[in-house]
Write a protein that holds these residues in place. Structure first.
Motif, mmCIF file in Angstrom:
data_model
loop_
_atom_site.group_PDB
_atom_site.id
_atom_site.type_symbol
_atom_site.label_atom_id
_atom_site.label_comp_id
_atom_site.label_asym_id
_atom_site.label_seq_id
_atom_site.Cartn_x
_atom_site.Cartn_y
_atom_site.Cartn_z
ATOM 1 N N SER A 60 -4.946 -4.281 6.728
ATOM 2 C CA SER A 60 -3.847 -4.668 5.848
ATOM 3 C C SER A 60 -3.663 -3.645 4.730
ATOM 4 N N ASP B 187 -1.922 -9.777 -0.269
ATOM 5 C CA ASP B 187 -1.528 -8.828 -1.309
ATOM 6 C C ASP B 187 -2.781 -8.160 -1.838
ATOM 7 N N TRP B 188 -2.608 -6.963 -2.374
ATOM 8 C CA TRP B 188 -3.743 -6.201 -2.910
ATOM 9 C C TRP B 188 -3.491 -5.845 -4.365
ATOM 10 N N ARG C 248 -0.484 -1.097 3.937
ATOM 11 C CA ARG C 248 0.154 -1.100 2.615
ATOM 12 C C ARG C 248 0.201 0.295 2.032
#
Length: 229
Positions: free
Chosen positions: A163, A125-126, A167
């Motif tokens: 990633s 997750d960011w 996203r």
């Protein structure tokens, strides 16, 4: 994501038992501790990151000096490598074989003082730190190995950038360029909130004209009325 990644911890590797067992160990990973700057972003490891590997019995997990296939120290399968997750992170103990007595001696003397781990990421997750810096959180993955290492080093972080690109719906090269310029935060800026219209209090556009949504409803009602005749 199917590219192997490596990270190291600032926690020391140390002698756990001397004599015939020649056991060394330490924390290969620590939870919720921000990494150094990885090239435009930092990382943290969620406490649940190793849950699947642990639940599966640490399949094929190894301890290798400097992550080198030719420097195998122990495996979970043989019971010569023991792994445990606690509130701090992933702890390991490995019984160094006689053929690797030099590795034990290097740890004992303090020449080798850091640990690292290799892994595959399943989910991440960011977000942004309180200081407004991009942070990647590793949520779940599979452990490959733990390793006492000479020179802790972060290898290519392209998996993390890929990633973020996925996203954000951006090209990898665009994200990579932003990382080099220190501009990754723009891919994490919150999107404008959708305008919420309360039809109970706003049935007109404010200029005496019907509100667009109300007009659509009226049009649908008119079409339905015509179909009934």
């Amino acid at each position: 994501m199917n590219e192997q990644e490596r990270r190291f911890t600032r926690g020391p590797v140390e002698v756990r038992a001397a004599g015939e067992s020649r056991t060394i160990g330490g924390y290969a990973a620590k939870f919720n501790a921000l990494s150094r700057n990885l090239g435009g972003f930092v990382e943290r490891i969620d406490p649940g990151f190793f849950a699947k590997s642990e639940g599966d019995g640490w399949p094929e997990a190894m301890a290798r000096y400097n992550h080198d296939d030719n420097m195998l120290l122990g495996t979970t399968g043989a019971g010569t490598l023991r792994l445990a997750v606690d509130g701090t992170g992933l702890d390991y103990q490995v019984d160094v074989p006689a053929a690797r007595a030099d590795v034990f001696e290097l740890v004992q003397r303090g020449d080798v003082a850091r640990s690292s781990f290799a892994f595959y990421t399943f989910e991440d997750d960011w977000a942004m730190t309180e200081q407004g810096f991009p942070v990647r959180t590793l949520l779940s993955g599979q452990l490959v190995d733990v390793a006492p290492v000479n020179t802790p080093a972060y290898l290519d972080t392209s998996t993390g950038l890929r990633s973020l690109a996925e996203r954000a719906g951006a090209e990898l090269e665009e994200v990579r360029g932003a990382a080099e310029d220190g501009q990754l935060a723009r891919f994490l800026e919150p999107k404008p909130a959708a305008t919420v219209i309360d039809l109970k209090t706003s049935e007109s556009g404010g200029q005496g004209d019907p509100h667009p949504l109300l007009a659509v409803r009226q049009r649908r009602a008119e079409l339905m009325r015509r179909r009934t005749f």
